[in-house]
Structure formats: structure tokens, C-alpha cells
Scaffold this motif. Structure first.
Motif, mmCIF file in Angstrom:
data_model
loop_
_atom_site.group_PDB
_atom_site.id
_atom_site.type_symbol
_atom_site.label_atom_id
_atom_site.label_comp_id
_atom_site.label_asym_id
_atom_site.label_seq_id
_atom_site.Cartn_x
_atom_site.Cartn_y
_atom_site.Cartn_z
ATOM 1 N N SER A 136 -7.324 -0.601 5.824
ATOM 2 C CA SER A 136 -6.338 -0.097 4.868
ATOM 3 C C SER A 136 -6.961 0.956 3.953
ATOM 4 O O SER A 136 -6.289 1.909 3.557
ATOM 5 C CB SER A 136 -5.655 -1.235 4.102
ATOM 6 O OG SER A 136 -6.570 -1.956 3.341
ATOM 7 N N ILE A 152 -7.378 4.267 6.044
ATOM 8 C CA ILE A 152 -6.111 5.008 6.134
ATOM 9 C C ILE A 152 -5.949 5.939 4.931
ATOM 10 O O ILE A 152 -5.529 7.084 5.064
ATOM 11 C CB ILE A 152 -4.905 4.039 6.225
ATOM 12 C CG1 ILE A 152 -4.917 3.301 7.572
ATOM 13 C CG2 ILE A 152 -3.580 4.783 6.061
ATOM 14 C CD1 ILE A 152 -3.923 2.145 7.652
ATOM 15 N N ASN A 153 -6.324 5.449 3.755
ATOM 16 C CA ASN A 153 -6.230 6.296 2.563
ATOM 17 C C ASN A 153 -7.135 7.521 2.683
ATOM 18 O O ASN A 153 -6.764 8.616 2.269
ATOM 19 C CB ASN A 153 -6.586 5.496 1.304
ATOM 20 C CG ASN A 153 -5.561 4.419 1.004
ATOM 21 O OD1 ASN A 153 -4.422 4.491 1.461
ATOM 22 N ND2 ASN A 153 -5.959 3.409 0.246
ATOM 23 N N GLU A 208 -5.449 9.983 5.098
ATOM 24 C CA GLU A 208 -4.328 10.714 4.498
ATOM 25 C C GLU A 208 -4.824 11.753 3.489
ATOM 26 O O GLU A 208 -4.269 12.846 3.384
ATOM 27 C CB GLU A 208 -3.343 9.734 3.829
ATOM 28 C CG GLU A 208 -2.824 8.693 4.813
ATOM 29 C CD GLU A 208 -1.316 8.520 4.792
ATOM 30 O OE1 GLU A 208 -0.604 9.340 4.222
ATOM 31 O OE2 GLU A 208 -0.838 7.523 5.378
ATOM 32 N N HIS A 239 1.256 14.733 9.289
ATOM 33 C CA HIS A 239 1.745 13.395 8.976
ATOM 34 C C HIS A 239 0.887 12.367 9.699
ATOM 35 O O HIS A 239 0.458 12.598 10.824
ATOM 36 C CB HIS A 239 3.191 13.226 9.433
ATOM 37 C CG HIS A 239 4.101 14.239 8.853
ATOM 38 N ND1 HIS A 239 4.467 14.227 7.538
ATOM 39 C CD2 HIS A 239 4.690 15.325 9.406
ATOM 40 C CE1 HIS A 239 5.263 15.262 7.294
ATOM 41 N NE2 HIS A 239 5.409 15.946 8.419
ATOM 42 N N VAL A 240 0.683 11.244 9.064
ATOM 43 C CA VAL A 240 -0.109 10.176 9.656
ATOM 44 C C VAL A 240 0.824 9.079 10.163
ATOM 45 O O VAL A 240 1.699 8.620 9.432
ATOM 46 C CB VAL A 240 -1.088 9.586 8.622
ATOM 47 C CG1 VAL A 240 -1.779 8.357 9.179
ATOM 48 C CG2 VAL A 240 -2.105 10.642 8.213
ATOM 49 N N ILE A 241 0.658 8.702 11.403
ATOM 50 C CA ILE A 241 1.456 7.623 11.978
ATOM 51 C C ILE A 241 0.495 6.548 12.471
ATOM 52 O O ILE A 241 -0.497 6.859 13.137
ATOM 53 C CB ILE A 241 2.301 8.115 13.162
ATOM 54 C CG1 ILE A 241 3.063 9.369 12.758
ATOM 55 C CG2 ILE A 241 3.242 7.037 13.618
ATOM 56 C CD1 ILE A 241 3.950 9.886 13.868
ATOM 57 N N ILE A 242 0.782 5.312 12.120
ATOM 58 C CA ILE A 242 -0.147 4.234 12.429
ATOM 59 C C ILE A 242 0.379 3.370 13.576
ATOM 60 O O ILE A 242 1.544 2.954 13.570
ATOM 61 C CB ILE A 242 -0.377 3.363 11.176
ATOM 62 C CG1 ILE A 242 -0.926 4.239 10.048
ATOM 63 C CG2 ILE A 242 -1.333 2.212 11.475
ATOM 64 C CD1 ILE A 242 -0.692 3.670 8.673
ATOM 65 N N VAL A 250 -0.229 -0.824 3.101
ATOM 66 C CA VAL A 250 -0.578 -1.974 3.933
ATOM 67 C C VAL A 250 -1.668 -2.831 3.297
ATOM 68 O O VAL A 250 -2.072 -3.837 3.864
ATOM 69 C CB VAL A 250 -1.015 -1.569 5.365
ATOM 70 C CG1 VAL A 250 0.176 -1.152 6.191
ATOM 71 C CG2 VAL A 250 -2.080 -0.488 5.341
ATOM 72 N N ILE A 279 5.948 1.651 15.152
ATOM 73 C CA ILE A 279 5.150 2.719 14.563
ATOM 74 C C ILE A 279 5.254 2.602 13.049
ATOM 75 O O ILE A 279 6.350 2.432 12.515
ATOM 76 C CB ILE A 279 5.670 4.102 14.991
ATOM 77 C CG1 ILE A 279 5.830 4.154 16.507
ATOM 78 C CG2 ILE A 279 4.733 5.185 14.519
ATOM 79 C CD1 ILE A 279 6.313 5.496 16.997
ATOM 80 N N ILE A 280 4.106 2.667 12.394
ATOM 81 C CA ILE A 280 4.083 2.430 10.949
ATOM 82 C C ILE A 280 3.882 3.737 10.184
ATOM 83 O O ILE A 280 2.991 4.519 10.511
ATOM 84 C CB ILE A 280 2.965 1.433 10.601
ATOM 85 C CG1 ILE A 280 3.197 0.123 11.362
ATOM 86 C CG2 ILE A 280 2.900 1.181 9.103
ATOM 87 C CD1 ILE A 280 1.948 -0.694 11.543
ATOM 88 N N TYR A 281 4.721 3.949 9.195
ATOM 89 C CA TYR A 281 4.618 5.119 8.324
ATOM 90 C C TYR A 281 4.428 4.616 6.893
ATOM 91 O O TYR A 281 5.174 3.748 6.448
ATOM 92 C CB TYR A 281 5.904 5.951 8.371
ATOM 93 C CG TYR A 281 6.191 6.605 9.707
ATOM 94 C CD1 TYR A 281 6.669 5.867 10.780
ATOM 95 C CD2 TYR A 281 5.985 7.967 9.895
ATOM 96 C CE1 TYR A 281 6.935 6.465 12.006
ATOM 97 C CE2 TYR A 281 6.254 8.578 11.123
ATOM 98 C CZ TYR A 281 6.724 7.824 12.169
ATOM 99 O OH TYR A 281 6.983 8.418 13.378
ATOM 100 N N HIS A 298 2.973 5.468 0.526
ATOM 101 C CA HIS A 298 2.046 5.408 -0.612
ATOM 102 C C HIS A 298 2.804 5.448 -1.935
ATOM 103 O O HIS A 298 2.406 6.153 -2.862
ATOM 104 C CB HIS A 298 1.005 6.520 -0.519
ATOM 105 C CG HIS A 298 0.097 6.344 0.665
ATOM 106 N ND1 HIS A 298 -0.981 5.502 0.652
ATOM 107 C CD2 HIS A 298 0.151 6.866 1.904
ATOM 108 C CE1 HIS A 298 -1.568 5.529 1.843
ATOM 109 N NE2 HIS A 298 -0.904 6.336 2.622
#
Lengths: 338, 338
Positions: free
Chosen positions: A77, A80-81, A84, A93-96, B71, B95-97, B100
Motif C-alpha cells: 500500500s 502504490i503511493n 502514483e 493513471h494507475v490501475i491495480i 487500500v 480492477i482497483i482504482y 486517494h
């Protein structure tokens, strides 16, 4: 044959752009014979459909996929920051996508990317992943992949890692210096490269201190918290109980504390603990937790910056790059220092 | 005009399917005059381009988007597991967006979905989100949206929530029964519906016990952990220090424990704490943490099942549905019970 594009194919075949595009997408509107002609030339010219799809649309998707085993671990987690922070200023854009530690899940996700859904991929592989072909196949379609943390060492792709072996060595040496002589190692995989590295660091520290590496002290934990609890409980109920533990993943923290509570073992008096963890909560545990703190934010940021660089140059010039960002041993109460 | 599709438009306009499709996508291959004709009829017939795009491709994307504030909170990471449990057997990908906690981020993500990139959306709004138009616009394009946890109450979309007001009422009443008389409430937003609900539950419990609601006891915390630490420290340094705290979000747990450590305040002796949290680690804190445990897995699963149902029926029949799954007060050491 470097500048093969859809227009060149269409010109050569005397077909419209639209027909070639549809043929390559296997559209029902195009006859089998035409499809065959288009595919034959595309194959001969080594034409890559994905690059085509993007250039025809006249734009990239501007999406970067982050493929992770899970998000319950604070390492991911925080990473991810970092990702971004690196890509947002560049308009991506970030897609997880989560693999939930499944190789099949990971392979299916990567397969899906072959169609040009995302411009590039940041990947930390699942616990089960030992094969490399699913990643190689994606890279063959010119979708750039940058690994971070959990890498596939043999693939020629950029990698951002931390010093896993050195960190485990440091953790073990620290416990030795605190007087531990029977140190256990809790792992989660014998396949994952970073797990092997960590275990090797632990082994090397013991060897360097003329201590035997005891198979009885090396545990492979699983996803099931109840089973892990039983494993660790059995370990700490042994006659020759370990006096130190190196836990290689964050979630084992809760397990070790719970077992110590149940067995009424005192940390650090009865057993000392160092855990690979980025949990903010480490400071408020009692005793506070000694951690190997990984540079999660920096690792995510560095990997993402590398991917953006590749995307902007549109060539994979940096595939041999390997960046190592060191972790830090933060000594707290669980290893006997207040 | 219910069954307007691309074929009907093409037939009426005496154009090919492909031309109508391209005109609607504003393709450079189509003349301005033709585009105008196509758009005029599409507007007259109230034709929705997205449905077209999907049906022309002959398949849905099979992707479900989960749009979340973050998350790092265990509620969301557990909810994701519930979502995947519901949709994987149906062949959907998750898919996770992440927004923030930014309204602009959320609006940009939802805008992107209008092109048919995903079949449906599971949404938990950002802390900043008070407007509803970005969601309404997406729903107008017939992309179904199901809310979970953080809902926009006024929108006609299915919602899966927990009993936020009742839970805060229960938490506050529990602290009152443990002898607390000066109970503070730590929130994170005055706008979010669920935050207002929780605060209202707290207020109601005080009123029902003939206690005044004191503005000095109601704090709005932020994303910045350092600032939160200072806020809570100031609160607990007050002459008439609170003897109980209801913390409405998980991450405030670490803050309260850290402040108590620094001020050498004893929990539960000096101050008692109940926190909205799904942290597994609650049991190993000292004292262990009394929690309002939300049904994160069930909420994610229920919302996802609802979305799949809508997608399979291809109509939004359930937009008025509101499912409430109760949270549970789990009493532990931090509120004075061993």
C-alpha cells in the motif's frame, strides 16, 4: 523492417486501413481469405498488432498497471503511493490488479494486457510464480514490464529491489549480538527469489558466527493464519525453544505476538523478534517491534519512474538495469533494546 | 424507443454499421455532414453510445472497477476479498482504482469509464466528495454503479452499508456504561454521509443519557498523521481531559496509542477507547483494542453480487435497494474489560 505499421500493410495489400485493422482483430466483417492474406504479411514483416492498435487510435491508453499479490501488506500500500507520486505528474493513471498469490491469476491478468489495455506494467510476482513465460510473452508484445520487490531474476527486464540478503543478515547478526543462539527463520516461500535471498542472509549470518543452520528452525508459513499460529506455537513449545526469530513477512508479526501471549512467553526476555515490516503500528506494540523497514515508497517511485522513462523513449533500453535500495534495521523493544 | 441499437440507426440512415460506428466515435474517416446526420438521429432516438460500443464488439469487457479512497485501511483490503469472491466465479476481473481521497481524482476515473472500459463500478466515495453529478453522468451512460460503505445517499443506485449510526451509538453507550462521562469523538469528515451518521449516533447516545454534546470533544482529523497526533495530544492534555474516545476510523488507533504512550496515560484507567477497525492486530495491542468491527468481507461480497445481478439482467431494476449489514462491538482491554 523496423517501421512496419498498419498503413504499410494496407498499402502493400491494397486494402483499406479499416479492413486491415479488422482482419487483425479477427472481425466477423472480414472474410477468412482476406484475414489470411493480412496475417501472412503481418507475420512475414514481423508486425506487432499492439503497437498498431495504439498508433491507430492515435494515443496510448495512458494507463499503467500495477500487478500485486495483495494490498493487505503495508509494503504494497505504501509502494502504490510511491508509484502514483511518480506517474501522476506525467499524466498516467494507475490501475491495480491483484493476483492473490496465484500464478494462474497473474498469467490471466498479463494475458489481458497483450491487447494494449495498458501502456506498461509494474509487477511484483505471486508467491507461486516460478515460470517466466507469461511475462516474456507480454514483453514480446512490446508492453514494457518493470519488476519491483518480488522479481523474476532471470528475465531481462528492469528491476527495483531492496537488499534482502543483507537485511536478513543484519537482522540475524543483531539477534546474535543480543545473545540469541537458537534463531528461527519464518518464511513464506521456497520459490520466491526475495525469500530465498532473505533465507540465505539468515544462513550466512549463522555460518559466519560458526553456528549450525538447523532445519528445525526454518519454517515455511502459508496464507492460512490459523495454520501459521499452530506452526509457530509448536516451534515455541519445543524443548530447545528458539530464543530469537527473524520473521520475513509483515503478517507474521500478529502471529508471533499472539503465540507469545498464549504461551505466556515474554518478549524480549524469553524470545526476541525482528520482523520485515512497514507497519506504522510497530511503535505501539508492547514491546515495540524491531523491524527491517523496506523503502517501499522509494521502490515504487523508482520503478514507476523507470517505466515512464521507457514509455517516453518508446524503446526498452534499460532492460538490464537493476536498482537496489537498502532497507533499514530499526531496533526497538522486541529485540531487547528500549 | 427502447430497443435503439446501432443496426436500427444504420438502417434508418441507410448507412453501413461501420460508418455509423465511426461517426459516433468521431472518426476522421467520416465526413462532417455524415457525422451530423448520425448524431442528430442518435440524439432524437436517445441512443446511448456505450451500449453500442459493447454490443458491436459482441462482448462486454468483463471488467468490474472497484473505486476506493485507499487500500491502507484494512476495511478496504478485506472488502476487496469479498468482491473477488463474488465475481470470480462469474468470470469477471476486478480492477482497483484509488482516488486517494480526492474528488477530482474520483471524477477523472469515472469519466474514463464512460467509454465502456468497464462493465460496472463498485464505488466508495472519497472524503471530499459531496457532489453527485460525476456518478450520475456515468449512470446516465448505463454503466451500473453500486455503492458500498461510503455512499452518496441521494443517488438512485443500490447501496450496501453498515449500521454506522447504531454502531457509534453502541460504542458510546458502552463507554458510558464503563463510567465515562467526558467522551470525545474523532472523525475525519463533516461531509461524508457515513461520518455524519457515526457522529449522530455518538450525539444521540449522549442525549439519551442526559449528557451535553460538547463541541470541544468533537475533532475532525485529517490525512496528515503528524497533525492528528498534535490534535489528539492537545485533547488529552486538557484540564478536563476526556475519559473516553470513540475513534471513527482505523488509522486513528495508532495515533491514540502513541499519544497515550507519550503522555504516560494509562488505558483503560485514564482513558478508554473504542475504534472503528478491522485490524487483525487489535488483539495483540496492549491493552487489546475494543473495536466496532465492520462486516467488510460481506459488504464487498454483497455489493459485488448485486452488481453482477444487474449486469446479467442488463437492466437497473434494483436501484432503490439498500442493504444494511450490521457491525459488531467487540469489547477488549482498551475499554476496561479484560
Amino acid at each position: 523492417m523496423k517501421n512496419v505499421n498498419i498503413r504499410a500493410l494496407a498499402r502493400e495489400l491494397k486494402l483499406s486501413l479499416s479492413t486491415v485493422s479488422k482482419a487483425l482483430r479477427d472481425s466477423y466483417e472480414i472474410s477468412a481469405a482476406t484475414k489470411e492474406r493480412v496475417r501472412a504479411l503481418a507475420a512475414e514483416w514481423n508486425y506487432i498488432p499492439n503497437a498498431y492498435a495504439s498508433s491507430l487510435r492515435g494515443r496510448k491508453s495512458k494507463n499503467i498497471a500495477v500487478v500485486l499479490p495483495e494490498v493487505a501488506d503495508s509494503f504494497f500500500s505504501i509502494a502504490i503511493n510511491g508509484i502514483e507520486a511518480a506517474v501522476k505528474p506525467k499524466g498516467y493513471h494507475v490501475i491495480i490488479y491483484l493476483t492473490h498469490e496465484s500464478y494462474d491469476g497473474e498469467a490471466a491478468i498479463l494475458k489481458d494486457f497483450q491487447s494494449g489495455r495498458v501502456d506498461g506494467v509494474l509487477l511484483s510476482v505471486s508467491r507461486e510464480t516460478t515460470r517466466t513465460d507469461h511475462v516474456q510473452e507480454l514483453m514480446d508484445k512490446e508492453v514494457p514490464v518493470v519488476f519491483f520487490d518480488r522479481v523474476l531474476e532471470t528475465l531481462a527486464a528492469p528491476k527495483v529491489v531492496t537488499d534482502d540478503a543483507e537485511s536478513a543478515y543484519k537482522a540475524t547478526t543483531h539477534l546474535l549480538s543480543q545473545g540469541c543462539r537458537e534463531i528461527a527463520y519464518l518464511g513464506i516461500s521456497e520459490d520466491l527469489y526475495i525469500c530465498r535471498q532473505r533465507m540465505e542472509g539468515y544462513r550466512q549470518a549463522l555460518r559466519d558466527h560458526q553456528l549450525p543452520v538447523q532445519p528445525r528452525n526454518i519454517l515455511t508459513c502459508a496464507a492460512d493464519a490459523t495454520r501459521n499460529f499452530q506452526l509457530v506455537k509448536k516451534l515455541l513449545q519445543r524443548a530447545n525453544r528458539p530464543d530469537g526469530i527473524v520473521a520475513s513477512v509483515e503478517k507474521l508479526t500478529t502471529t508471533v505476538y499472539q503465540v507469545c501471549q498464549q504461551l505466556q512467553l515474554h518478549m524480549p526476555g524469553d524470545v526476541k523478534l525482528v520482523c520485515f515490516s512497514n507497519l506504522e503500528i510497530a511503535t505501539i506494540l508492547q514491546p515495540s517491534l524491531t523491524t527491517i523497514t523496506q523503502p517501499a515508497f522509494e521502490m515504487g517511485k523508482t520503478a514507476a519512474e523507470m517505466l515512464v522513462k521507457i514509455l517516453e523513449k518508446k524503446v526498452l533500453t534499460e532492460k538490464d538495469i537493476r536498482v537496489v535500495i537498502p532497507s533499514e534495521l530499526v531496533v526497538r523493544g522486541s529485540s531487547g533494546v528500549k
